[in-house]
Motif scaffolding. Structure first.
Motif, PDB file in Angstrom:
ATOM      1  N   SER A  73       0.831  -1.199   0.000  1.00  0.00           N
ATOM      2  CA  SER A  73       0.000   0.000   0.000  1.00  0.00           C
ATOM      3  C   SER A  73       0.868   1.252   0.000  1.00  0.00           C
ATOM      4  N   GLY A  74       1.911   1.258   0.816  1.00  0.00           N
ATOM      5  CA  GLY A  74       2.816   2.394   0.865  1.00  0.00           C
ATOM      6  C   GLY A  74       3.548   2.594  -0.441  1.00  0.00           C
ATOM      7  N   ALA A  75       3.991   1.503  -1.069  1.00  0.00           N
ATOM      8  CA  ALA A  75       4.693   1.604  -2.348  1.00  0.00           C
ATOM      9  C   ALA A  75       3.765   2.131  -3.430  1.00  0.00           C
ATOM     10  N   SER A  76       2.514   1.697  -3.424  1.00  0.00           N
ATOM     11  CA  SER A  76       1.548   2.165  -4.419  1.00  0.00           C
ATOM     12  C   SER A  76       1.283   3.655  -4.235  1.00  0.00           C
ATOM     13  N   ALA A  77       1.107   4.097  -3.007  1.00  0.00           N
ATOM     14  CA  ALA A  77       0.874   5.517  -2.743  1.00  0.00           C
ATOM     15  C   ALA A  77       2.097   6.330  -3.156  1.00  0.00           C
ATOM     16  N   GLN A  78       3.295   5.816  -2.904  1.00  0.00           N
ATOM     17  CA  GLN A  78       4.519   6.519  -3.280  1.00  0.00           C
ATOM     18  C   GLN A  78       4.615   6.650  -4.788  1.00  0.00           C
ATOM     19  N   GLN A  79       4.273   5.597  -5.519  1.00  0.00           N
ATOM     20  CA  GLN A  79       4.341   5.640  -6.981  1.00  0.00           C
ATOM     21  C   GLN A  79       3.344   6.664  -7.545  1.00  0.00           C
ATOM     22  N   ARG A  80       2.128   6.676  -7.010  1.00  0.00           N
ATOM     23  CA  ARG A  80       1.135   7.653  -7.469  1.00  0.00           C
ATOM     24  C   ARG A  80       1.595   9.079  -7.151  1.00  0.00           C
ATOM     25  N   TYR A  81       2.184   9.255  -5.984  1.00  0.00           N
ATOM     26  CA  TYR A  81       2.708  10.563  -5.581  1.00  0.00           C
ATOM     27  C   TYR A  81       3.795  11.013  -6.556  1.00  0.00           C
ATOM     28  N   ASP A  82       4.747  10.118  -6.841  1.00  0.00           N
ATOM     29  CA  ASP A  82       5.857  10.453  -7.738  1.00  0.00           C
ATOM     30  C   ASP A  82       5.358  10.830  -9.131  1.00  0.00           C
TER      31      ASP A  82
END
Length: 174
Positions: free
Chosen positions: A115-124
């Motif tokens: 979940s954290g990695a997915s949120a980070q990718q969307r943020y980036d």
């Protein structure tokens, strides 16, 4: 489950959720545009960080990971208690709740990482789009090869042969 035991399990869960460390800012490189001052670049960066934060639902990657871990642990506890009550009565419910909490916490920690990695990718992605549209440079990945392949192309059909070129004689007519 005894109240002290429940508190100990919740403390362990909080520790597991705290192990998930995901950056709360961009994890990509963006450079100032050619005609931008550093102050303009910093202003663009602040604006784009806010934009990216809004695009992921005003939740930092760390918050998303922790929320996922807590939900999984709570679900595991409830399912474990129900299963334990069905199998072993009141004592089984306590054992099932404890087992469900442990297994739910482990599953939550793994889920929190995703979940954290997915949120980070969307943020980036949102951050890069914003910075690019504001005229900043967004480097892209490329392939660098140390071996150069020599490419030779035949001359065009109507061009005279280059000076000093030697070609094999044409095949004899039949």
């Amino acid at each position: 489950m005894q109240p002290r035991t429940a508190v100990a399990w919740l403390a362990a869960l909080a520790g597991l959720a705290g192990c998930v460390t995901v950056p709360t800012g961009p994890s990509v490189l963006v450079l100032p545009g050619s005609s931008k001052s550093f102050e303009q670049f910093r202003a663009d960066e602040r604006t784009c960080r806010q934009y990216a934060h809004e695009q992921i639902g005003s939740t930092t990657a760390q918050q998303a990971a922790t929320d996922s871990a807590v939900r999984s642990a709570a679900a595991g506890t409830a399912i474990g208690a129900a299963a334990g009550a069905l199998i072993g009565g009141r004592d089984g419910a306590a054992v099932g709740a404890g087992t469900g909490l442990v297994l739910g916490s482990a599953a939550g920690a793994e889920s929190a990482g995703y979940s954290g990695a997915s949120a980070q990718q969307r943020y980036d992605h949102a951050y890069q789009q914003c910075m690019y549209l504001k005229g900043n440079k967004v480097p892209v990945a490329g392939v660098v090869s140390s071996r150069r392949e020599a490419r030779t192309y035949p001359p065009p059909p109507d061009a005279p042969p280059p000076r000093g070129a030697q070609y094999p004689p044409p095949p004899p007519p039949r």
